[in-house]
Structures are given as C-alpha cells and as structure tokens.
Design an enzyme around this catalytic site. Sequence first.
Site, PDB file in Angstrom:
ATOM      1  N   TYR A   1       5.514   3.998  -8.052  1.00 61.31           N
ATOM      2  CA  TYR A   1       4.524   4.084  -7.400  1.00 61.31           C
ATOM      3  C   TYR A   1       3.847   2.938  -6.874  1.00 61.31           C
ATOM      4  CZ  TYR A   1      -0.080   5.680  -5.489  1.00 61.31           C
ATOM      5  OH  TYR A   1      -1.378   5.869  -4.721  1.00 61.31           O
TER       6      TYR A   1
ATOM      7  N   LYS B   1       3.607   1.225  -3.078  1.00 60.28           N
ATOM      8  CA  LYS B   1       2.251   0.835  -2.525  1.00 60.28           C
ATOM      9  C   LYS B   1       2.035  -0.643  -2.267  1.00 60.28           C
ATOM     10  CE  LYS B   1       0.369   4.860  -1.983  1.00 60.28           C
ATOM     11  NZ  LYS B   1       0.131   5.384  -0.608  1.00 60.28           N
TER      12      LYS B   1
END
Length: 254
Positions: A158, A162
């Site tokens: 993640y 991001k």
Amino acid sequence: MSTRDFADRSVIVTGAGSGIGRATALAFAARGAKVVVADLNADGATRVTADIEAAGGTAVAVVGDLGEPAVADELVATALKSFDGMDVLVNNAGIMDSMSAVADVTDAEWERLIRINLTAPFLLTRAVLPHMLDAGKGSIVFTASEASLRGSAAGAAYTAAKHGIAGLTKSPAVTYRNHGIRTNAIAPGGTVTNIQVTADPAAVGPQALRPYMGNVGRPAAPETQAAAIVFLASEAAGNINGVILPVDNGWSAV
C-alpha cells in the site's frame, strides 16, 4: 464558493459507491455537477446514482474493474456521451493491504495493490487527458494517503502504491501546467469508511507499525475528505497545482 459552482460540469468519481467516493459524488452533484459514478460494486454505484437523482441532480453509473483499460475507456466515453464533456476526474478508488512488511508480501497481494491503487488511476488519467487537452482545461484530483508521505502508515504494498500516486500527481502537474490542467491530491488520515484491514497482529509489519498508528488522532468523516477534493477541483484552487494536501487532523505534523 457558490453552491452551484460546478453547474453543467462533467465529473468522474471512482470508488463512488461508498465512503469518500460516495461523499464526493454527492458533494459535486449538490454543486450542480453531472456525475459519472464509477465503482466495482453495482449495488453501491446504483444507490449513489439514485440518491443524486432523488435530490434533483444528474448522474450515471458505470460498473467495472478500473484496472482494465477497457473500463477506463468506457468511463470516459460515458462522460462524453452522457454529459458532453470531461471537466473533473477524481481518482479515488482503492483498497488496503494487510500491513505486511516487505519480506512477508505475497506476489498476489503486491500485484493486486499495485493494479488497483496505482495502475487503475494511471489508466484513467491517461484516458481523460486527451479530452482535457482538447478543451484546454481540466482538474484531476487523486486520493493519495498518509502512506504517500511516510513509511509508517500502512504495509509495504500500500505504501509503495500510494507513494506512486504522489508521483502520478506531481508529474502531470508539471507537464500540463501550461495547458490549463491542474493535478492535485488529498492525503487522508484516519477516516470513517467501510474499508477493511485484515492483518496478523503477530506479524512483523503490524507489530512494527502499531506504535505509529497511535498518532492517527480523531478520524474524519468522509464528507470532510470530500470537501477537500471539491475545493481542489474548484476555481477557488485555481493556482494550486501539484499539491499533496494532508487531511489528517495533524497526523503528518507529528
């Protein structure tokens, strides 16, 4: 800002079936925008579209996996056909990982997180840009994350995705700044949504991250994040470009 400052503008919102995306779609519609409600979940997309129409707004739902180029093309075609324009794109759809440390990330988890959280918004951004360039204007807003700013807010997959969103925000902000197109992102902190995190509390990642997660502070409502997205897309933010805006109750300042 005028309560109808997006009147007759066409807006695509991904992940619009729930959470931040739902609040964003409703907020744009309340300001007069015609909204393409995009989500993988057909029930969620249909409900949000119905809510917008019940309030007197205009919306159309598109259901599909945004990681597929054909779905990105369908979204753009729907906006052009239904609303005769392409003014704002909100790349909001995303999923969480299992807080896994690098050594524990499986190939499947890595590929799924990168495909949904980074490749999908890239595909849609690439699909809308020719139309915004033809029009000589447009605004793109990404939902980045606190994990775009630091290494202690999520797992490796993640966080990598991001951080990629931060770059995908800044690069077009530079390359298209003289073409009337702005690209910005919000970086939400803790927010009340239905995104689920499945993590093994005894694993290295969750154990290492736990002390830092105590800095989250008071969670925001989805509407708070939506208000920031609408602002960045609006004329009030007309000279704001390439910004990753934390909306995190000061978490990034700790």
